[in-house]
Motif scaffolding. Structure first.
Motif, mmCIF file in Angstrom:
data_model
loop_
_atom_site.group_PDB
_atom_site.id
_atom_site.type_symbol
_atom_site.label_atom_id
_atom_site.label_comp_id
_atom_site.label_asym_id
_atom_site.label_seq_id
_atom_site.Cartn_x
_atom_site.Cartn_y
_atom_site.Cartn_z
ATOM 1 N N PRO A 1 0.802 -1.232 0.000
ATOM 2 C CA PRO A 1 0.000 0.000 0.000
ATOM 3 C C PRO A 1 0.836 1.283 0.000
ATOM 4 C CG PRO A 1 -0.237 -1.197 2.084
ATOM 5 C CD PRO A 1 0.541 -2.083 1.169
ATOM 6 N N ASN A 2 2.127 1.178 0.297
ATOM 7 C CA ASN A 2 2.979 2.377 0.251
ATOM 8 C C ASN A 2 3.499 2.674 -1.157
ATOM 9 O OD1 ASN A 2 2.782 2.648 3.068
ATOM 10 N ND2 ASN A 2 4.416 1.132 3.341
ATOM 11 N N PHE A 3 3.176 1.818 -2.099
ATOM 12 C CA PHE A 3 3.680 2.003 -3.458
ATOM 13 C C PHE A 3 2.729 2.861 -4.295
ATOM 14 C CE2 PHE A 3 6.384 -2.174 -3.899
ATOM 15 C CZ PHE A 3 7.189 -1.734 -2.866
ATOM 16 N N SER A 4 3.305 3.545 -5.296
ATOM 17 C CA SER A 4 2.515 4.301 -6.270
ATOM 18 C C SER A 4 2.917 3.859 -7.674
ATOM 19 C CB SER A 4 2.798 5.799 -6.165
ATOM 20 O OG SER A 4 2.645 6.249 -4.857
ATOM 21 N N VAL A 5 2.020 4.084 -8.625
ATOM 22 C CA VAL A 5 2.340 3.786 -10.024
ATOM 23 C C VAL A 5 3.523 4.649 -10.455
ATOM 24 C CG1 VAL A 5 1.471 4.055 -12.390
ATOM 25 C CG2 VAL A 5 0.039 2.990 -10.636
ATOM 26 N N GLY A 6 4.489 4.016 -11.092
ATOM 27 C CA GLY A 6 5.687 4.740 -11.532
ATOM 28 C C GLY A 6 6.856 4.583 -10.573
ATOM 29 N N GLY B 1 18.014 -6.795 -9.689
ATOM 30 C CA GLY B 1 16.660 -6.814 -10.254
ATOM 31 C C GLY B 1 15.950 -5.492 -9.993
ATOM 32 N N ILE B 2 15.381 -4.927 -11.047
ATOM 33 C CA ILE B 2 14.700 -3.640 -10.912
ATOM 34 C C ILE B 2 13.304 -3.771 -11.498
ATOM 35 C CG2 ILE B 2 14.782 -1.175 -11.443
ATOM 36 C CD1 ILE B 2 17.758 -1.654 -12.211
ATOM 37 N N SER B 3 12.316 -3.324 -10.732
ATOM 38 C CA SER B 3 10.938 -3.447 -11.183
ATOM 39 C C SER B 3 10.261 -2.084 -11.177
ATOM 40 C CB SER B 3 10.211 -4.401 -10.219
ATOM 41 O OG SER B 3 8.971 -4.763 -10.759
ATOM 42 N N VAL B 4 9.499 -1.809 -12.223
ATOM 43 C CA VAL B 4 8.687 -0.587 -12.225
ATOM 44 C C VAL B 4 7.269 -0.978 -11.833
ATOM 45 C CG1 VAL B 4 7.884 1.394 -13.539
ATOM 46 C CG2 VAL B 4 9.955 0.227 -14.224
ATOM 47 N N ILE B 5 6.752 -0.299 -10.849
ATOM 48 C CA ILE B 5 5.374 -0.573 -10.433
ATOM 49 C C ILE B 5 4.449 0.129 -11.433
ATOM 50 C CG2 ILE B 5 3.686 -0.376 -8.560
ATOM 51 C CD1 ILE B 5 6.197 -2.115 -7.858
ATOM 52 N N THR B 6 3.735 -0.669 -12.216
ATOM 53 C CA THR B 6 2.936 -0.063 -13.290
ATOM 54 C C THR B 6 1.444 -0.054 -12.989
ATOM 55 O OG1 THR B 6 2.909 -2.199 -14.404
ATOM 56 C CG2 THR B 6 4.581 -0.622 -15.118
ATOM 57 N N ALA C 1 5.260 2.259 -17.259
ATOM 58 C CA ALA C 1 6.690 1.922 -17.234
ATOM 59 C C ALA C 1 7.497 3.068 -17.829
ATOM 60 C CB ALA C 1 6.952 0.626 -17.998
ATOM 61 N N LYS C 2 6.918 3.724 -18.846
ATOM 62 C CA LYS C 2 7.586 4.871 -19.484
ATOM 63 C C LYS C 2 7.897 5.974 -18.469
ATOM 64 C CE LYS C 2 7.700 4.700 -24.228
ATOM 65 N NZ LYS C 2 8.822 3.782 -24.189
ATOM 66 N N LEU C 3 7.001 6.136 -17.476
ATOM 67 C CA LEU C 3 7.178 7.189 -16.464
ATOM 68 C C LEU C 3 8.516 7.044 -15.747
ATOM 69 C CD1 LEU C 3 3.667 7.108 -14.680
ATOM 70 C CD2 LEU C 3 4.471 8.802 -16.347
ATOM 71 N N ALA C 4 8.940 5.813 -15.586
ATOM 72 C CA ALA C 4 10.144 5.559 -14.789
ATOM 73 C C ALA C 4 11.376 5.313 -15.650
ATOM 74 C CB ALA C 4 9.906 4.358 -13.890
ATOM 75 N N GLU C 5 11.158 5.296 -16.953
ATOM 76 C CA GLU C 5 12.202 4.881 -17.880
ATOM 77 C C GLU C 5 13.493 5.720 -17.753
ATOM 78 O OE1 GLU C 5 10.518 4.707 -21.761
ATOM 79 O OE2 GLU C 5 11.402 2.733 -21.978
ATOM 80 N N LYS C 6 13.314 7.032 -17.724
ATOM 81 C CA LYS C 6 14.474 7.927 -17.695
ATOM 82 C C LYS C 6 15.236 7.729 -16.376
ATOM 83 C CE LYS C 6 15.618 12.769 -18.597
ATOM 84 N NZ LYS C 6 15.781 13.477 -17.296
ATOM 85 N N LYS C 7 14.474 7.689 -15.287
ATOM 86 C CA LYS C 7 15.070 7.526 -13.966
ATOM 87 C C LYS C 7 15.881 6.223 -13.889
ATOM 88 C CE LYS C 7 13.222 6.985 -9.261
ATOM 89 N NZ LYS C 7 12.101 7.421 -8.395
ATOM 90 N N ILE C 8 15.266 5.130 -14.325
ATOM 91 C CA ILE C 8 15.959 3.836 -14.267
ATOM 92 C C ILE C 8 17.188 3.844 -15.166
ATOM 93 C CG2 ILE C 8 15.804 1.368 -14.785
ATOM 94 C CD1 ILE C 8 13.091 1.300 -13.868
ATOM 95 N N SER C 9 17.034 4.399 -16.351
ATOM 96 C CA SER C 9 18.156 4.406 -17.296
ATOM 97 C C SER C 9 19.338 5.166 -16.697
ATOM 98 C CB SER C 9 17.735 5.054 -18.617
ATOM 99 O OG SER C 9 16.701 4.303 -19.194
ATOM 100 N N GLU C 10 19.057 6.305 -16.065
ATOM 101 C CA GLU C 10 20.139 7.094 -15.478
ATOM 102 C C GLU C 10 20.781 6.361 -14.295
ATOM 103 O OE1 GLU C 10 18.334 11.409 -16.842
ATOM 104 O OE2 GLU C 10 18.433 10.953 -14.700
ATOM 105 N N LEU C 11 19.939 5.732 -13.492
ATOM 106 C CA LEU C 11 20.476 5.007 -12.331
ATOM 107 C C LEU C 11 21.317 3.804 -12.766
ATOM 108 C CD1 LEU C 11 17.382 5.151 -9.915
ATOM 109 C CD2 LEU C 11 19.577 6.309 -9.596
ATOM 110 N N VAL C 12 20.813 3.076 -13.748
ATOM 111 C CA VAL C 12 21.547 1.892 -14.222
ATOM 112 C C VAL C 12 22.873 2.311 -14.859
ATOM 113 C CG1 VAL C 12 21.517 0.012 -15.934
ATOM 114 C CG2 VAL C 12 19.534 0.381 -14.459
#
Ligand code: HPA
Length: 270
Positions: free
Chosen positions: A117-122, A227-232, A252-263
């Motif tokens: 319940p603490n999670f949000s989309v993205g 392992g990295i998961s985007v909550i969609t 998933a697109k919402l998090a794409e830039k963030k994940i790409s930069e972190l990875v």
């Protein structure tokens, strides 16, 4: 299996793929990490001997070799899901190939439904552990010791040092990330409200249809995994919400830039 893996490795080496350090499996909607890769070689799965060919929209099916964060990486743009009808051995074949190309570090990404319940989309969730509820096991059958042992230790499926490093990189960038347990179901149906509830009761934070077979096979060969998961989408009790593949891809697109930069930062830190 052994001969096929060696044949595919030979083909890729002949195609100038040499000594990649990181293998990356790009999950739903995360394909654009390839925009951060300085591509040296891109080979369609259909051209690679013994490779299955992916069928799901959003999984375009290419092996991409190049530089990311200054390191040589081999990325799978498009993965093979069990629900598509592949056997578990086919679905995880590329991970075996990565190992015998010399890769010992694997980064896997996916989209998942959050039940915490603490999670949000993205949200971006680092996978700290998983629960395997897939109906088949990629290591069932005669064990080939050349790949790994019969009984595989799984006390640290996701490398703790990788997790700590990724978290500290995220913190330094003021980037909020979650951490949780990923539960794998076969799919391709999304979960019913009762199934989301089950996922939560079983101790998971998110549920999806991939990743776990790949990580099992990677651990069989002693590869270190991140392992990295985007909550969609969310499966929160009492709040049933509809979900579609298109919505999953959009979220998933919402998090794409963030994940790409972190990875990218994660890889360049080695
Ligand atoms: N369930 C399973 N797989 C998924 C989900 C989900 O809710 N969201 C994205 N992939």
């Amino acid at each position: 299996m052994w001969d096929k893996v060696q044949e595919t490795v030979k083909f890729l080496k002949q195609n100038e793929i040499s000594n990649p350090e990181f293998g990356i499996v790009l999950g739903t909607g995360l394909g654009s990490l390839v925009d951060y890769i300085k591509i040296e070689k891109s080979i369609a799965y259909g051209e690679i001997p013994n490779f299955p060919v992916s069928t799901v929209a959003g999984h375009s099916g290419k092996l991409i070799y190049g530089l990311l964060g200054g390191k040589k990486v081999l990325a799978m743009q498009g993965r093979f899901h069990y629900y598509e009808g592949w056997t578990m051995q086919q679905a995880t074949f590329a991970i075996r190939v990565m190992k015998f190309l010399g890769i010992n570090n694997l980064i896997v990404s996916n989209a998942s439904g959050g039940v915490n319940p603490n999670f949000s989309v993205g949200d971006v969730m680092l996978i700290k552990d998983h629960i395997n509820l897939m109906p088949e096991h990629p290591l069932r059958g005669k064990n080939d010791e050349r790949f790994g042992t019969r009984f595989v230790d799984m006390h640290e499926p996701y490398d703790l040092a990788f997790i700590a490093k990724f978290e500290s990189i995220a913190k330094a960038k003021n980037s909020n990330i979650q951490k949780g347990v990923y539960l794998a179901l076969q799919g391709p149906t999304f979960e019913t409200p009762a199934e989301y509830k089950m996922v939560k009761i079983l101790g998971a934070d998110a549920v999806g249809m991939s990743t776990v077979p790949e990580v099992i096979v990677a651990r069989h060969m002693k590869m270190k995994c991140l392992g990295i998961s985007v909550i969609t989408d969310l499966g929160i009790e009492g709040k049933p919400e509809s979900v579609s593949h298109e919505e999953v891809q959009k979220a998933a697109k919402l998090a794409e830039k963030k994940i790409s930069e972190l990875v990218t930062a994660f890889i360049s830190s080695f």
